[in-house]
Design a protein around this motif. Sequence first.
Motif, PDB file in Angstrom:
ATOM      1  N   ASN A  58      -5.049 -24.885  19.667  1.00 15.80           N
ATOM      2  CA  ASN A  58      -3.987 -25.210  18.722  1.00 15.80           C
ATOM      3  C   ASN A  58      -2.724 -25.548  19.501  1.00 15.80           C
ATOM      4  N   PHE A  60       1.517 -26.269  19.070  1.00 15.86           N
ATOM      5  CA  PHE A  60       2.689 -26.256  18.198  1.00 15.86           C
ATOM      6  C   PHE A  60       3.948 -26.400  19.041  1.00 15.86           C
ATOM      7  N   GLU A  62       8.167 -26.127  19.430  1.00 14.83           N
ATOM      8  CA  GLU A  62       9.405 -25.481  19.017  1.00 14.83           C
ATOM      9  C   GLU A  62      10.517 -26.019  19.901  1.00 14.83           C
ATOM     10  N   GLU A 277       2.796 -18.385   9.871  1.00 13.29           N
ATOM     11  CA  GLU A 277       2.397 -17.836  11.168  1.00 13.29           C
ATOM     12  C   GLU A 277       2.343 -16.308  11.121  1.00 13.29           C
TER      13      GLU A 277
END
Length: 339
Positions: A58, A60, A62, A277
């Motif tokens: 995965n 992600f 930020e 999350e």
Amino acid sequence: MEILLNRLKAAAEPTRLRILAICAQGELTVSELTHILGQSQPRVSRHLKLLCDAGLLNRFQEGAWVFYRLADRVGARSYALCQQIIGLIPDNDPQVKRDMQRLADVRRARHDLADAYFRENASQWDQIRSMHVDDADVEAKLLAILPHGGDKNLIDIGTGTGRILELMAPRVARSVGVDSSREMLALARSRLDSLDARDCQVRQGDMYQLREDDAVFDVAILHQVLHYADDPAAVVTEAARVLAPGGTLAIVDFAPHEVEGLRDIHAHRRLGFGDTEIAALFNDAHLNMIETHDLPGNPLTVKIWIGQKTGDGTLATDVPAAISGTGPAGVSIRGRANQ
């Protein structure tokens, strides 16, 4: 069948197999993986894209940082396949041993940076923590929603200066604060001594490996701690471990934001957390999300998430025990379920 073959093809390459073994130990940034693998960032990024496209990792983002981790447990088939593949890597493989040593070096550097920050800022920690949202508002909300009583045992993980222990002492039978910083603990002990809070104690410890026994606390609190964590899933799982069935975990942290400067100035690793999350972290730790609260500030919003430990500690999405175990070189897999 085609999905399975694509996943097997994605893993069947030396560098990508190494990446899976490394990411089994927790979420990592591209730059950290580049350092561990000793390869160029474009090359590592190509491997990461293939693993993500296959559903084995995965990704992600930020702010300026991009994180990678193994596929979530909720994607049970890809998660199970990852664990099985990693479990087959020979324990004595010299390349993977070197990778694990470099990973340990990366973690040590992170720890040293955070430790230096906490040493420098221990004396003003309460003011820093109240910088974006008044701590009085957060504390009032915690008092209103946390269970309390003369039979309750509480643990404050990452206790800092012991303010949460001070706040909760009159409402519980016994409380324990854990922190890795000696400077923070010295301030916490001084604070508790002034209160003559005999049923409160503080201990130096690691939030990833608490010394406390299983299922001994009724309430656990992570107050402005999770955004410093290398592996938030491991912290939540460890907090859940020491909770008794039916016990409550309260996480106080920031909602997602883009204040990138908090990484450089205040050593934040994560720029907040979303409800989805946290719900996934709770689910993996056998906790049910029962409440969420928003406390808007300027420019950040503080969130409070309340989870309750399930009675039997099992979930319908659990991976069969036959595919759990240790990773390469005998290193415990620090994925979502096997801390």
